[in-house]
Design a protein around this motif. Structure first.
Motif, PDB file in Angstrom:
ATOM      1  N   VAL A  86     -20.575  12.651 -25.628  1.00  0.00           N
ATOM      2  CA  VAL A  86     -20.529  14.210 -25.323  1.00  0.00           C
ATOM      3  C   VAL A  86     -22.461  14.068 -24.924  1.00  0.00           C
ATOM      4  CG1 VAL A  86     -20.729  16.453 -25.374  1.00  0.00           C
ATOM      5  CG2 VAL A  86     -18.650  15.221 -26.298  1.00  0.00           C
ATOM      6  N   THR A  87     -22.547  14.402 -23.915  1.00  0.00           N
ATOM      7  CA  THR A  87     -23.998  13.779 -23.172  1.00  0.00           C
ATOM      8  C   THR A  87     -24.575  14.678 -22.184  1.00  0.00           C
ATOM      9  OG1 THR A  87     -26.110  12.367 -23.167  1.00  0.00           O
ATOM     10  CG2 THR A  87     -23.259  12.045 -21.883  1.00  0.00           C
ATOM     11  N   ARG A  88     -25.770  15.018 -22.004  1.00  0.00           N
ATOM     12  CA  ARG A  88     -26.175  15.651 -20.596  1.00  0.00           C
ATOM     13  C   ARG A  88     -26.826  14.481 -19.694  1.00  0.00           C
ATOM     14  NH1 ARG A  88     -27.473  21.140 -22.181  1.00  0.00           N
ATOM     15  NH2 ARG A  88     -28.850  21.476 -20.406  1.00  0.00           N
ATOM     16  N   HIS A  89     -26.607  13.881 -20.025  1.00  0.00           N
ATOM     17  CA  HIS A  89     -27.660  12.670 -19.332  1.00  0.00           C
ATOM     18  C   HIS A  89     -26.552  11.570 -18.617  1.00  0.00           C
ATOM     19  CE1 HIS A  89     -30.989  13.657 -22.584  1.00  0.00           C
ATOM     20  NE2 HIS A  89     -29.978  13.265 -23.415  1.00  0.00           N
ATOM     21  N   GLU A  90     -26.792  11.873 -16.892  1.00  0.00           N
ATOM     22  CA  GLU A  90     -26.157  11.244 -16.458  1.00  0.00           C
ATOM     23  C   GLU A  90     -26.764   9.413 -16.701  1.00  0.00           C
ATOM     24  OE1 GLU A  90     -23.965  12.350 -14.339  1.00  0.00           O
ATOM     25  OE2 GLU A  90     -24.428  14.371 -14.380  1.00  0.00           O
ATOM     26  N   ALA A  91     -27.688   9.562 -16.700  1.00  0.00           N
ATOM     27  CA  ALA A  91     -27.682   7.888 -17.213  1.00  0.00           C
ATOM     28  C   ALA A  91     -26.716   6.856 -18.072  1.00  0.00           C
ATOM     29  CB  ALA A  91     -29.328   7.009 -17.292  1.00  0.00           C
ATOM     30  N   LEU A  92     -26.799   6.989 -18.877  1.00  0.00           N
ATOM     31  CA  LEU A  92     -25.360   6.994 -20.323  1.00  0.00           C
ATOM     32  C   LEU A  92     -24.264   7.178 -19.804  1.00  0.00           C
ATOM     33  CD1 LEU A  92     -24.858   6.343 -23.186  1.00  0.00           C
ATOM     34  CD2 LEU A  92     -24.884   8.358 -23.981  1.00  0.00           C
ATOM     35  N   LEU A  93     -23.869   8.699 -19.340  1.00  0.00           N
ATOM     36  CA  LEU A  93     -22.749   8.364 -18.076  1.00  0.00           C
ATOM     37  C   LEU A  93     -22.441   7.171 -17.520  1.00  0.00           C
ATOM     38  CD1 LEU A  93     -22.501  12.614 -17.277  1.00  0.00           C
ATOM     39  CD2 LEU A  93     -20.831  10.897 -19.692  1.00  0.00           C
ATOM     40  N   GLY A  94     -22.858   7.104 -16.316  1.00  0.00           N
ATOM     41  CA  GLY A  94     -23.471   6.102 -15.867  1.00  0.00           C
ATOM     42  C   GLY A  94     -23.253   4.444 -16.709  1.00  0.00           C
ATOM     43  N   ALA A  95     -23.423   4.519 -17.713  1.00  0.00           N
ATOM     44  CA  ALA A  95     -23.916   3.133 -17.957  1.00  0.00           C
ATOM     45  C   ALA A  95     -22.325   3.083 -19.092  1.00  0.00           C
ATOM     46  CB  ALA A  95     -25.279   3.025 -19.352  1.00  0.00           C
ATOM     47  N   LEU A  96     -21.627   4.209 -19.376  1.00  0.00           N
ATOM     48  CA  LEU A  96     -20.136   4.041 -20.406  1.00  0.00           C
ATOM     49  C   LEU A  96     -19.325   3.834 -18.802  1.00  0.00           C
ATOM     50  CD1 LEU A  96     -21.056   7.015 -22.529  1.00  0.00           C
ATOM     51  CD2 LEU A  96     -20.875   4.313 -23.082  1.00  0.00           C
ATOM     52  N   ALA A  97     -19.546   3.531 -17.993  1.00  0.00           N
ATOM     53  CA  ALA A  97     -18.970   3.958 -16.878  1.00  0.00           C
ATOM     54  C   ALA A  97     -17.002   2.663 -16.882  1.00  0.00           C
ATOM     55  CB  ALA A  97     -19.161   3.640 -15.609  1.00  0.00           C
ATOM     56  N   PRO A  98     -17.370   1.287 -17.081  1.00  0.00           N
ATOM     57  CA  PRO A  98     -16.891   0.734 -17.491  1.00  0.00           C
ATOM     58  C   PRO A  98     -15.467   0.960 -18.769  1.00  0.00           C
ATOM     59  CG  PRO A  98     -18.792  -0.568 -17.355  1.00  0.00           C
ATOM     60  CD  PRO A  98     -18.988   0.676 -17.554  1.00  0.00           C
ATOM     61  N   TYR A  99     -16.077   1.393 -19.775  1.00  0.00           N
ATOM     62  CA  TYR A  99     -15.443   1.814 -20.732  1.00  0.00           C
ATOM     63  C   TYR A  99     -14.031   3.050 -20.285  1.00  0.00           C
ATOM     64  CZ  TYR A  99     -17.999  -1.514 -22.836  1.00  0.00           C
ATOM     65  OH  TYR A  99     -19.140  -2.888 -22.778  1.00  0.00           O
ATOM     66  N   ILE A 125     -25.472   0.940 -26.340  1.00  0.00           N
ATOM     67  CA  ILE A 125     -25.193   1.412 -24.665  1.00  0.00           C
ATOM     68  C   ILE A 125     -25.855   2.767 -25.276  1.00  0.00           C
ATOM     69  CG2 ILE A 125     -24.150   2.243 -22.838  1.00  0.00           C
ATOM     70  CD1 ILE A 125     -22.120   0.389 -22.940  1.00  0.00           C
ATOM     71  N   VAL A 126     -25.605   3.663 -26.324  1.00  0.00           N
ATOM     72  CA  VAL A 126     -26.406   4.990 -26.488  1.00  0.00           C
ATOM     73  C   VAL A 126     -27.656   4.345 -26.867  1.00  0.00           C
ATOM     74  CG1 VAL A 126     -25.837   7.127 -28.055  1.00  0.00           C
ATOM     75  CG2 VAL A 126     -24.120   5.837 -27.143  1.00  0.00           C
ATOM     76  N   TYR A 127     -28.019   3.279 -27.058  1.00  0.00           N
ATOM     77  CA  TYR A 127     -29.362   3.026 -27.940  1.00  0.00           C
ATOM     78  C   TYR A 127     -30.412   2.946 -26.500  1.00  0.00           C
ATOM     79  CZ  TYR A 127     -29.081   3.663 -33.088  1.00  0.00           C
ATOM     80  OH  TYR A 127     -28.396   3.798 -34.786  1.00  0.00           O
ATOM     81  N   ALA A 128     -29.493   2.891 -25.722  1.00  0.00           N
ATOM     82  CA  ALA A 128     -29.764   1.410 -25.150  1.00  0.00           C
ATOM     83  C   ALA A 128     -30.679   2.633 -23.797  1.00  0.00           C
ATOM     84  CB  ALA A 128     -29.244   0.510 -24.080  1.00  0.00           C
ATOM     85  N   SER A 129     -29.822   3.587 -23.988  1.00  0.00           N
ATOM     86  CA  SER A 129     -30.375   5.570 -22.821  1.00  0.00           C
ATOM     87  C   SER A 129     -31.155   5.616 -23.048  1.00  0.00           C
ATOM     88  CB  SER A 129     -28.327   5.444 -22.788  1.00  0.00           C
ATOM     89  OG  SER A 129     -28.354   6.625 -24.258  1.00  0.00           O
ATOM     90  N   ARG A 130     -32.364   5.907 -24.760  1.00  0.00           N
ATOM     91  CA  ARG A 130     -32.873   6.526 -25.177  1.00  0.00           C
ATOM     92  C   ARG A 130     -32.948   6.234 -26.202  1.00  0.00           C
ATOM     93  NH1 ARG A 130     -31.662  10.824 -27.760  1.00  0.00           N
ATOM     94  NH2 ARG A 130     -32.926  12.587 -26.226  1.00  0.00           N
ATOM     95  N   THR A 140     -28.788   2.134 -38.294  1.00  0.00           N
ATOM     96  CA  THR A 140     -30.284   1.289 -38.600  1.00  0.00           C
ATOM     97  C   THR A 140     -30.531  -0.095 -37.849  1.00  0.00           C
ATOM     98  OG1 THR A 140     -29.171   0.152 -40.662  1.00  0.00           O
ATOM     99  CG2 THR A 140     -30.271   2.390 -40.952  1.00  0.00           C
ATOM    100  N   GLU A 141     -29.559  -1.293 -38.124  1.00  0.00           N
ATOM    101  CA  GLU A 141     -29.964  -2.234 -37.764  1.00  0.00           C
ATOM    102  C   GLU A 141     -30.433  -2.121 -36.253  1.00  0.00           C
ATOM    103  OE1 GLU A 141     -26.461  -4.071 -38.146  1.00  0.00           O
ATOM    104  OE2 GLU A 141     -25.958  -4.164 -40.044  1.00  0.00           O
ATOM    105  N   LEU A 142     -29.582  -0.890 -34.900  1.00  0.00           N
ATOM    106  CA  LEU A 142     -29.439  -0.349 -33.676  1.00  0.00           C
ATOM    107  C   LEU A 142     -31.284   0.011 -33.399  1.00  0.00           C
ATOM    108  CD1 LEU A 142     -26.336   0.171 -32.431  1.00  0.00           C
ATOM    109  CD2 LEU A 142     -27.256  -1.630 -31.961  1.00  0.00           C
ATOM    110  N   GLY A 143     -31.402   1.012 -34.525  1.00  0.00           N
ATOM    111  CA  GLY A 143     -33.184   1.245 -34.458  1.00  0.00           C
ATOM    112  C   GLY A 143     -33.419   1.984 -34.949  1.00  0.00           C
TER     113      GLY A 143
END
Length: 332
Positions: A228-241, A35-40, A60-63
């Motif tokens: 820990v992040t400043r990115h709202e989109a990542l916070l939203g993607a993590l909402a289910p957890y 999820i973190v890698y997909a956000s940025r 490295t597998e994730l990019g």
């Protein structure tokens, strides 16, 4: 995930028994890293606390194209694991001293010493110098959330340490116990939990208070992972957890079961040691009885010999010739 089939009903059981009894590795959170890698874009990673190198390869597998693995005392096994991937760079140094010497990263993974002073210093530097980074921290919940853990030997100044003990915490009571989650020489735990400047979660809270604009997403599983992040989109993607009541309940149950197991293991070892001590005592007593029995037999043999000698002497006396005194008496 393999839930099993009608023709292979034991797939989940196989997976369960193949895993470690105590889940503790960040490798369990691959889904969160995805999820973190997909956000940025994540190209550069700084990993503090490398474990076996298994998690390093996930980045490295994730990019990621460069992962700086910070470990002050790497094992030969870890060196070999990292050497197999040219994108993994071993940094033999202590954090947070080495952070300014490394390239500014897109992702920081902080899973080294689990105490306030270390985590606070690491996080303060990252938040001040890598404003676009994502920070993943481990062990934000029990047992390190509000209680420092110190690896030995500790490099912390005396003022940064609480009085500590080789005993460990348990969820069954608030005090430390030798039957708890102990370090077996690898680390010690602060004698008291709570208060100021004590614990990983306390360090994260204080660092976020001192640095505006950052937010914490807590995932209450496997000792607690925080993003820990400043990115709202990542916070939203993590909402289910985030703050999942289901995960929190399952984690508490896991900790209760595991610490009960530690207690039972401690008691079993104690009983075994008591049994060994009793066996040694019984053996010593048996040897003493055998010694006394042999000594008694020797004394009995000596007594029999003395009795026979006495009988011979008595026979000799009875058979002796009349003495001069006897003859005189007979004449009178």
């Amino acid at each position: 995930m393999n839930y099993g089939t009608r023709t292979d009903p034991h797939a989940q059981a196989r997976a369960a028994r193949q895993g470690p009894l105590l889940l503790h590795s960040l490798s369990c959170f691959r889904e969160i890293f995805e999820i973190v890698y997909a956000s940025r874009p994540i190209r550069t990673v700084v990993e503090v606390g490398v474990e076996s190198g298994q998690v390093s390869g996930i980045y490295t597998e994730l990019g990621a194209t460069a992962v700086y693995c910070v470990d002050p005392e790497p094992t030969d096994r870890l060196r070999a694991a990292l050497a197999g991937n040219p994108a993994l760079h071993l940094v033999e140094a202590h954090s947070p001293d080495v952070l300014p010497e490394l390239p500014v990263a897109d992702l920081y993974v902080l899973d080294g010493d689990h105490n306030y002073a270390t985590v606070r210093a690491e996080l303060d530097w990252v938040l001040a110098n890598a404003p676009d980074a994502v920070v993943v921290l481990h062990d934000l919940l029990w047992p390190c959330s509000r209680r420092d853990q110190y690896y030995l030997p500790s490099r912390l100044a005396p003022e940064d340490r609480h009085p500590s003990s080789a005993d460990g915490p348990t969820v069954w009571h608030d005090e430390l116990t030798p039957a708890g989650f102990v370090g077996l020489g690898a680390f010690t735990a602060a004698q008291e939990a709570g208060g100021e400047r004590n614990g990983v979660l306390t360090a994260v809270e204080d660092a976020l208070t001192a640095n505006d604009g950052w937010h914490l997403a807590m995932i209450p599983a496997i000792f607690g992972v925080g993003v820990v992040t400043r990115h709202e989109a990542l916070l939203g993607a993590l909402a289910p957890y985030r703050d999942s009541r289901l995960l929190y309940t399952m984690e508490n149950n896991r900790l209760a079961l595991y610490t009960r197991l530690l207690q039972l293991q401690f008691e079993a070892v104690a009983h075994a040691e008591d049994a060994d001590t009793m066996a040694e005592t019984v053996n010593r007593q048996r040897q003493e009885i055998e010694r006394l029995t042999a000594e008694t037999a020797d004394l009995r043999a000596q007594a029999d010999d003395l009795r026979r000698q006495n009988e011979r002497l008595r026979a000799m006396v009875d058979a002796r010739s009349p003495s001069l005194a006897d003859r005189v008496l007979r004449r009178q």
